[in-house]
Write an enzyme that holds these catalytic residues in place. Structure first.
Site, mmCIF file in Angstrom:
data_model
loop_
_atom_site.group_PDB
_atom_site.id
_atom_site.type_symbol
_atom_site.label_atom_id
_atom_site.label_comp_id
_atom_site.label_asym_id
_atom_site.label_seq_id
_atom_site.Cartn_x
_atom_site.Cartn_y
_atom_site.Cartn_z
ATOM 1 N N GLU A 82 0.840 -1.220 0.000
ATOM 2 C CA GLU A 82 0.000 0.000 0.000
ATOM 3 C C GLU A 82 0.867 1.259 0.000
ATOM 4 O OE1 GLU A 82 -3.794 0.073 1.633
ATOM 5 O OE2 GLU A 82 -4.092 -2.088 1.448
HETATM 6 N N1 CAA Z 1 -6.394 11.243 -4.813
HETATM 7 C C1 CAA Z 1 -6.829 11.541 -6.056
HETATM 8 N N2 CAA Z 1 -5.996 11.744 -7.099
HETATM 9 C C2 CAA Z 1 -4.681 11.636 -6.877
HETATM 10 C C3 CAA Z 1 -4.150 11.332 -5.607
HETATM 11 C C4 CAA Z 1 -5.065 11.141 -4.558
HETATM 12 N N3 CAA Z 1 -4.643 10.828 -3.325
HETATM 13 N N4 CAA Z 1 -2.815 11.286 -5.698
HETATM 14 C C5 CAA Z 1 -2.496 11.550 -6.980
HETATM 15 N N5 CAA Z 1 -3.628 11.768 -7.680
HETATM 16 C C6 CAA Z 1 -3.737 12.129 -9.091
HETATM 17 C C7 CAA Z 1 -2.963 13.396 -9.375
HETATM 18 O O1 CAA Z 1 -3.752 14.543 -9.134
HETATM 19 C C8 CAA Z 1 -2.627 13.246 -10.842
HETATM 20 O O2 CAA Z 1 -3.752 13.581 -11.615
HETATM 21 P P1 CAA Z 1 -3.669 14.698 -12.782
HETATM 22 O O3 CAA Z 1 -2.574 14.290 -13.718
HETATM 23 O O4 CAA Z 1 -5.040 14.679 -13.396
HETATM 24 O O5 CAA Z 1 -3.342 15.986 -12.093
HETATM 25 C C9 CAA Z 1 -2.445 11.753 -11.000
HETATM 26 O O6 CAA Z 1 -3.119 11.136 -9.890
HETATM 27 C C10 CAA Z 1 -1.000 11.337 -11.028
HETATM 28 O O7 CAA Z 1 -0.427 11.739 -9.798
HETATM 29 P P2 CAA Z 1 1.110 12.049 -9.678
HETATM 30 O O8 CAA Z 1 1.518 13.043 -10.747
HETATM 31 O O9 CAA Z 1 1.372 12.440 -8.273
HETATM 32 O O10 CAA Z 1 1.777 10.635 -10.063
HETATM 33 P P3 CAA Z 1 3.226 10.115 -9.736
HETATM 34 O O11 CAA Z 1 3.488 9.021 -10.695
HETATM 35 O O12 CAA Z 1 4.235 11.205 -9.650
HETATM 36 O O13 CAA Z 1 3.115 9.543 -8.237
HETATM 37 C C11 CAA Z 1 2.463 7.912 -6.617
HETATM 38 C C12 CAA Z 1 2.064 8.772 -7.804
HETATM 39 C C13 CAA Z 1 2.077 8.652 -5.345
HETATM 40 C C14 CAA Z 1 3.931 7.593 -6.564
HETATM 41 C C15 CAA Z 1 1.618 6.662 -6.843
HETATM 42 O O14 CAA Z 1 2.043 6.007 -8.022
HETATM 43 C C16 CAA Z 1 1.628 5.704 -5.701
HETATM 44 O O15 CAA Z 1 0.924 5.921 -4.714
HETATM 45 N N6 CAA Z 1 2.387 4.617 -5.813
HETATM 46 C C17 CAA Z 1 2.325 3.515 -4.846
HETATM 47 C C18 CAA Z 1 1.311 2.509 -5.287
HETATM 48 C C19 CAA Z 1 0.801 1.687 -4.156
HETATM 49 O O16 CAA Z 1 0.549 2.171 -3.065
HETATM 50 N N7 CAA Z 1 0.584 0.403 -4.431
HETATM 51 C C20 CAA Z 1 0.012 -0.443 -3.454
HETATM 52 C C21 CAA Z 1 -0.551 -1.653 -4.095
HETATM 53 S S1 CAA Z 1 -2.065 -2.160 -3.376
HETATM 54 C C22 CAA Z 1 -1.657 -3.135 -2.053
HETATM 55 O O17 CAA Z 1 -0.550 -3.177 -1.611
HETATM 56 C C23 CAA Z 1 -2.800 -3.853 -1.473
HETATM 57 C C24 CAA Z 1 -2.423 -5.019 -0.658
HETATM 58 O O18 CAA Z 1 -2.448 -6.148 -1.103
HETATM 59 C C25 CAA Z 1 -2.104 -4.835 0.753
#
Ligand code: CAA
Length: 371
Positions: free
Chosen positions: A353
């Protein structure tokens, strides 16, 4: 009452076979049945859909108590509640809610969140799984990795790319029935911890998904994933806090009983100070978790608080459980005393996550925006 119910369930029931289930990698089927009866599968969903209508504070308290004993069960509950149930209730259509929520809140069906891929973990925008638009349905091809409850669960919330040229803006979220033709599973992962939960890769070959199963507007998938992970991270932070608290409680008890150099080891400052530090860290993590849950309950922004709680609680859990093994000495290194398992369980809270490093990205970006 909710905390007590979760505590009783964990301390009386889960404890009985937790070591064997971990060792042999046995799915906790009979405990899932008890949890269904206790209402742990739709805790925050509205009663209209068979849920408990509870707040996030109640939910994190229950998760903490369960995690003190068994994080395999906690992660099944967390993915189901924080990600899948919330996603369908808050963002799903009326049709989707009517069709899926009752089975989810009753625990008859377990929710599964399919975001990670072999080459898209932290960098979640790089989805390669395709959801080709075929008019009245999507055609899915690709592979998902590290999927919690992939075999035992059956309501899949799948993220896949429809318009690769649009990058994250082309991703869609679809509800997929696990029994759909064309879905196959890789072998159960042989994990370091959480060995009682089932984690698999999932392969999709020409899987047809009706268009009505898309959640939200075309291209809303990535935003949905991010919004849900905000909530999911509070659950994982509660899990980390719980497993650390479980290790601490065992260590305190052990330190009061075990004697060395003519006295109980709690009378040695080296041990007493370790316990003091553990207790402070756990209390800090719990406060961060409760703050994030409270903000969520108030309808306020909780992105920053949730990521702070996840980052702190996960790193803290790794430290506290390692100290718990140290306090137990040789006994800490064998299964019977539980703390080695809790230490193995802690590690994944720094990874799934959103890794601890990803939390720092989210936190620093939120701070720079003045959130
Ligand atoms: N809510 C809504 N929208 C969001 C958001 C949020 N919290 N965070 C980002 N966004 C949107 C942004 O506004 C952006 O939209 P626009 O282009 O329209 O403006 C878009 O999403 C892209 O955001 P970023 O430019 O910030 O993207 P990034 O690539 O630079 O970074 C990141 C994003 C935070 C690194 C993201 O990729 C991330 O959270 N990565 C980790 C993934 C993760 O947590 N995986 C877990 C797997 S599930 C799991 O583990 C379940 C299990 O089994 C336990």
């Amino acid at each position: 009452m909710i905390r007590q119910a979760a505590r009783d369930f964990a301390q009386r029931e889960l404890i009985q076979d937790v070591i064997e289930r971990d060792y042999k990698g046995i799915y906790p089927a009979k405990h899932i049945e008890t949890m269904r009866q206790l209402g742990f599968f739709g805790m925050m969903v509205s009663p209209e859909y068979g849920g408990g209508g509870m707040d996030a504070i109640s939910y994190v308290m229950a998760l903490e108590e369960i995690s003190k004993i068994d994080s395999s069960v906690a992660v099944i509950m967390s993915v189901h509640n924080s990600l899948v149930c919330l996603g369908i209730e808050k963002y799903g259509s009326k049709l989707q809610k009517d069709k899926y929520l009752h089975d989810l809140t009753s625990g008859k069906k377990i929710g599964v969140f399919l975001l990670s891929e072999p080459e898209a973990g932290s960098d979640a925008t790089r989805q390669k799984t395709l959801a080709e638009d075929k008019g009245d349905h999507y055609l899915i091809n690709g592979t998902k990795n590290w999927i919690t409850s992939a075999n035992s669960g059956s309501v899949y919330m799948l993220f896949a790319q429809t318009y690769p040229e649009k990058r994250h803006k082309g991703i869609n979220a679809l509800i997929v029935d696990k029994d759909s033709p064309g879905i196959s599973l890789g072998p159960k992962e042989d994990k370091m911890g959480l060995r009682s939960s089932d984690t698999h890769s999932v392969m999709f070959t020409d899987v047809k998904v009706p268009k009505e199963n898309r959640i939200g507007e075309d291209g809303f998938g990535f935003k949905l994933a991010m919004a849900l992970l905000e909530s999911g991270r509070i659950g994982i932070a509660a899990q980390a806090t719980g497993l650390a608290a479980g290790a601490y409680e065992r260590s305190l008890q052990y330190a009061k009983e075990r004697k060395a150099f003519g006295t109980e080891i709690i009378n040695h400052q080296a041990i007493a100070f370790k316990l003091a530090e553990m207790a402070v860290k756990i209390e800090n993590a719990r406060n961060l978790v409760h703050k994030a849950a409270w903000l969520k309950d108030q309808g306020k922004d909780y992105l920053l608080a949730g990521s702070m709680a996840k980052l702190y609680a996960a790193d803290m859990a790794m430290e506290v459980t390692t100290d718990a093994v140290q306090i137990h000495g040789g006994y800490g290194y064998v299964r019977e005393y539980h703390v080695e398992r809790l230490m193995r369980e802690a590690k994944v809270t720094q990874i799934y996550e959103g890794t601890s490093e990803i939390q720092k990205i989210v936190i620093s970006r939120a701070l720079s925006k003045g959130l």
